[in-house]
Motif scaffolding. Structure first.
Motif, PDB file in Angstrom:
ATOM      1  N   THR A 234     -12.540   4.057  -7.581  1.00 58.53           N
ATOM      2  CA  THR A 234     -12.402   2.660  -7.956  1.00 58.53           C
ATOM      3  C   THR A 234     -11.017   2.139  -7.583  1.00 58.53           C
ATOM      4  O   THR A 234     -10.009   2.761  -7.903  1.00 58.53           O
ATOM      5  N   VAL A 235     -10.988   1.015  -6.895  1.00 57.84           N
ATOM      6  CA  VAL A 235      -9.738   0.351  -6.530  1.00 57.84           C
ATOM      7  C   VAL A 235      -9.837  -1.093  -7.008  1.00 57.84           C
ATOM      8  O   VAL A 235     -10.804  -1.785  -6.707  1.00 57.84           O
ATOM      9  N   ASN A 236      -8.839  -1.524  -7.760  1.00 54.72           N
ATOM     10  CA  ASN A 236      -8.808  -2.894  -8.276  1.00 54.72           C
ATOM     11  C   ASN A 236      -7.666  -3.655  -7.629  1.00 54.72           C
ATOM     12  O   ASN A 236      -6.562  -3.128  -7.500  1.00 54.72           O
ATOM     13  N   LYS A 237      -7.926  -4.890  -7.241  1.00 52.61           N
ATOM     14  CA  LYS A 237      -6.848  -5.727  -6.706  1.00 52.61           C
ATOM     15  C   LYS A 237      -6.125  -6.343  -7.888  1.00 52.61           C
ATOM     16  O   LYS A 237      -6.725  -7.020  -8.720  1.00 52.61           O
ATOM     17  N   HIS A 238      -4.806  -6.105  -7.963  1.00 49.89           N
ATOM     18  CA  HIS A 238      -4.017  -6.684  -9.048  1.00 49.89           C
ATOM     19  C   HIS A 238      -3.568  -8.086  -8.663  1.00 49.89           C
ATOM     20  O   HIS A 238      -3.883  -9.047  -9.331  1.00 49.89           O
ATOM     21  N   SER A 239      -2.828  -8.188  -7.567  1.00 49.69           N
ATOM     22  CA  SER A 239      -2.397  -9.485  -7.036  1.00 49.69           C
ATOM     23  C   SER A 239      -1.774  -9.263  -5.669  1.00 49.69           C
ATOM     24  O   SER A 239      -1.214  -8.201  -5.411  1.00 49.69           O
ATOM     25  N   GLY A 240      -1.879 -10.240  -4.814  1.00 48.80           N
ATOM     26  CA  GLY A 240      -1.285 -10.129  -3.481  1.00 48.80           C
ATOM     27  C   GLY A 240      -1.708  -8.861  -2.773  1.00 48.80           C
ATOM     28  O   GLY A 240      -2.890  -8.617  -2.560  1.00 48.80           O
ATOM     29  N   ASP A 241      -0.734  -8.031  -2.428  1.00 51.34           N
ATOM     30  CA  ASP A 241      -0.986  -6.773  -1.728  1.00 51.34           C
ATOM     31  C   ASP A 241      -0.985  -5.567  -2.672  1.00 51.34           C
ATOM     32  O   ASP A 241      -0.893  -4.435  -2.223  1.00 51.34           O
ATOM     33  N   VAL A 242      -1.037  -5.791  -3.967  1.00 54.94           N
ATOM     34  CA  VAL A 242      -0.969  -4.711  -4.954  1.00 54.94           C
ATOM     35  C   VAL A 242      -2.375  -4.345  -5.425  1.00 54.94           C
ATOM     36  O   VAL A 242      -3.088  -5.174  -5.990  1.00 54.94           O
ATOM     37  N   TYR A 243      -2.750  -3.087  -5.173  1.00 52.03           N
ATOM     38  CA  TYR A 243      -4.038  -2.536  -5.599  1.00 52.03           C
ATOM     39  C   TYR A 243      -3.768  -1.365  -6.538  1.00 52.03           C
ATOM     40  O   TYR A 243      -2.782  -0.646  -6.375  1.00 52.03           O
ATOM     41  N   THR A 244      -4.670  -1.166  -7.502  1.00 47.00           N
ATOM     42  CA  THR A 244      -4.471  -0.088  -8.469  1.00 47.00           C
ATOM     43  C   THR A 244      -5.754   0.689  -8.717  1.00 47.00           C
ATOM     44  O   THR A 244      -6.857   0.212  -8.478  1.00 47.00           O
ATOM     45  N   SER A 245      -5.554   1.885  -9.233  1.00 44.59           N
ATOM     46  CA  SER A 245      -6.659   2.688  -9.757  1.00 44.59           C
ATOM     47  C   SER A 245      -6.905   2.236 -11.186  1.00 44.59           C
ATOM     48  O   SER A 245      -6.128   1.458 -11.741  1.00 44.59           O
TER      49      SER A 245
ATOM     50  N   SER B  26      -5.728   8.877   0.053  1.00 38.46           N
ATOM     51  CA  SER B  26      -5.256   7.509  -0.042  1.00 38.46           C
ATOM     52  C   SER B  26      -4.774   7.171   1.356  1.00 38.46           C
ATOM     53  O   SER B  26      -4.083   7.962   1.983  1.00 38.46           O
ATOM     54  N   ASP B  27      -5.171   6.033   1.870  1.00 44.99           N
ATOM     55  CA  ASP B  27      -4.850   5.733   3.265  1.00 44.99           C
ATOM     56  C   ASP B  27      -3.548   4.955   3.429  1.00 44.99           C
ATOM     57  O   ASP B  27      -3.354   4.269   4.416  1.00 44.99           O
ATOM     58  N   ASN B  28      -2.624   5.080   2.482  1.00 41.39           N
ATOM     59  CA  ASN B  28      -1.400   4.310   2.578  1.00 41.39           C
ATOM     60  C   ASN B  28      -0.230   5.100   2.026  1.00 41.39           C
ATOM     61  O   ASN B  28      -0.330   5.715   0.976  1.00 41.39           O
ATOM     62  N   SER B  29       0.898   5.059   2.722  1.00 40.29           N
ATOM     63  CA  SER B  29       2.073   5.780   2.256  1.00 40.29           C
ATOM     64  C   SER B  29       2.896   4.968   1.264  1.00 40.29           C
ATOM     65  O   SER B  29       3.756   5.513   0.593  1.00 40.29           O
ATOM     66  N   SER B  30       2.660   3.677   1.168  1.00 43.24           N
ATOM     67  CA  SER B  30       3.361   2.839   0.185  1.00 43.24           C
ATOM     68  C   SER B  30       2.568   2.861  -1.108  1.00 43.24           C
ATOM     69  O   SER B  30       1.923   1.885  -1.494  1.00 43.24           O
ATOM     70  N   ALA B  31       2.606   3.999  -1.759  1.00 49.35           N
ATOM     71  CA  ALA B  31       1.771   4.199  -2.934  1.00 49.35           C
ATOM     72  C   ALA B  31       2.384   5.244  -3.833  1.00 49.35           C
ATOM     73  O   ALA B  31       3.272   5.993  -3.430  1.00 49.35           O
ATOM     74  N   GLY B  32       1.886   5.302  -5.063  1.00 46.62           N
ATOM     75  CA  GLY B  32       2.311   6.337  -5.984  1.00 46.62           C
ATOM     76  C   GLY B  32       1.829   6.066  -7.383  1.00 46.62           C
ATOM     77  O   GLY B  32       1.287   4.999  -7.693  1.00 46.62           O
ATOM     78  N   LEU B  33       2.042   7.046  -8.253  1.00 47.76           N
ATOM     79  CA  LEU B  33       1.641   6.952  -9.641  1.00 47.76           C
ATOM     80  C   LEU B  33       2.751   6.254 -10.418  1.00 47.76           C
ATOM     81  O   LEU B  33       3.918   6.646 -10.343  1.00 47.76           O
TER      82      LEU B  33
ATOM     83  N   VAL C 141      -0.788   3.113  -7.762  1.00 50.81           N
ATOM     84  CA  VAL C 141      -0.563   1.804  -7.164  1.00 50.81           C
ATOM     85  C   VAL C 141      -0.417   1.951  -5.656  1.00 50.81           C
ATOM     86  O   VAL C 141       0.304   2.836  -5.172  1.00 50.81           O
ATOM     87  N   ILE C 142      -1.101   1.085  -4.922  1.00 47.64           N
ATOM     88  CA  ILE C 142      -1.013   1.068  -3.459  1.00 47.64           C
ATOM     89  C   ILE C 142      -0.636  -0.346  -3.027  1.00 47.64           C
ATOM     90  O   ILE C 142      -1.229  -1.320  -3.491  1.00 47.64           O
ATOM     91  N   ILE C 143       0.343  -0.434  -2.140  1.00 50.84           N
ATOM     92  CA  ILE C 143       0.757  -1.724  -1.591  1.00 50.84           C
ATOM     93  C   ILE C 143       0.258  -1.788  -0.152  1.00 50.84           C
ATOM     94  O   ILE C 143       0.674  -0.994   0.704  1.00 50.84           O
TER      95      ILE C 143
ATOM     96  N   HIS D   3      -4.747  -4.803   2.975  1.00 53.49           N
ATOM     97  CA  HIS D   3      -6.212  -4.751   2.948  1.00 53.49           C
ATOM     98  C   HIS D   3      -6.659  -3.820   1.827  1.00 53.49           C
ATOM     99  O   HIS D   3      -5.879  -3.004   1.353  1.00 53.49           O
ATOM    100  N   LYS D   4      -7.909  -3.953   1.414  1.00 52.30           N
ATOM    101  CA  LYS D   4      -8.405  -3.097   0.337  1.00 52.30           C
ATOM    102  C   LYS D   4      -8.364  -1.640   0.792  1.00 52.30           C
ATOM    103  O   LYS D   4      -9.004  -1.269   1.782  1.00 52.30           O
ATOM    104  N   PRO D   5      -7.607  -0.807   0.085  1.00 53.60           N
ATOM    105  CA  PRO D   5      -7.467   0.594   0.503  1.00 53.60           C
ATOM    106  C   PRO D   5      -8.636   1.451   0.036  1.00 53.60           C
ATOM    107  O   PRO D   5      -9.399   1.061  -0.845  1.00 53.60           O
ATOM    108  N   THR D   6      -8.735   2.626   0.631  1.00 57.41           N
ATOM    109  CA  THR D   6      -9.660   3.638   0.124  1.00 57.41           C
ATOM    110  C   THR D   6      -8.848   4.600  -0.727  1.00 57.41           C
ATOM    111  O   THR D   6      -7.683   4.871  -0.432  1.00 57.41           O
TER     112      THR D   6
END
Length: 170
Positions: free
Chosen positions: A35-46, A62-69, A114-116, A119-122
């Motif tokens: 499950t990936v939720n869009k928080h706002s703008g480019d910010v997506y969360t689990s 996770s398909d993005n390096s701009s991410a973390g817990l 959190v993933i920045i 586009h909607k990440p996997t």
């Protein structure tokens, strides 16, 4: 003598296949999420992960390096300012990496991954008790052993059959 080798090969195949299937079923039976939720703008969360009772989080992909817990407290306070250059300032360092994927354990409280991205990440993750993680690790070794035994049995049986056919032509 050749028929005994074929029987041994068939026994290896049967035992190996059973071990491989059992190991794979144990691994795939573990709860996972994506499950990936869009928080706002480019910010997506689990979803929120509550790290009580010896829970561990394994980010399968996770398909993005701009991410973390990120702790939910940090997320609530700073989410509007998250971007690709500062997200690392708010993330928790993984305890270790398992097959190249971050493994988070020994945490208290609630967190979100959190993933920045534009586009909607996997995202795939396993959030399980630490004892279950150890069981899954053991199951992966059993599945690998089963695959090795199955392959050995096939090779033994096939080589024995081929040599029998070659020798019978002489």
């Amino acid at each position: 003598m050749a028929s005994k080798k074929i029987i041994v090969g068939i026994i290896f195949i049967v035992i190996g296949t059973s071990l491989a299937i059992g190991g794979v079923l144990t691994i795939t039976g573990e709860p996972s999420g994506n499950t990936v939720n869009k928080h706002s703008g480019d910010v997506y969360t689990s979803p929120t992960f509550n790290f009580s009772n010896n829970m561990v989080l394994i980010m399968v992909s996770s398909d993005n390096s701009s991410a973390g817990l990120v702790s939910c407290t940090e997320f609530t306070e700073h989410a509007s300012g998250f971007n690709t250059s500062n997200i690392g300032n708010y993330t928790v360092t993984p305890e270790k990496y398992v097959d190249g994927e971050p493994y988070y354990a020994n945490l208290n409280g609630t967190y979100k991954y959190v993933i920045i991205t534009g586009h909607k990440p996997t995202m795939d993750y396993n959030f399980i008790k630490e004892s279950e993680f150890l069981r899954v690790t053991d199951a992966s070794y059993i599945a690998a052993l089963g695959a090795l035994l199955t392959g050995s049995g096939i090779i033994l049986a096939m080589v024995t059959i081929l040599f029998r056919k070659i020798n019978s032509r002489k």
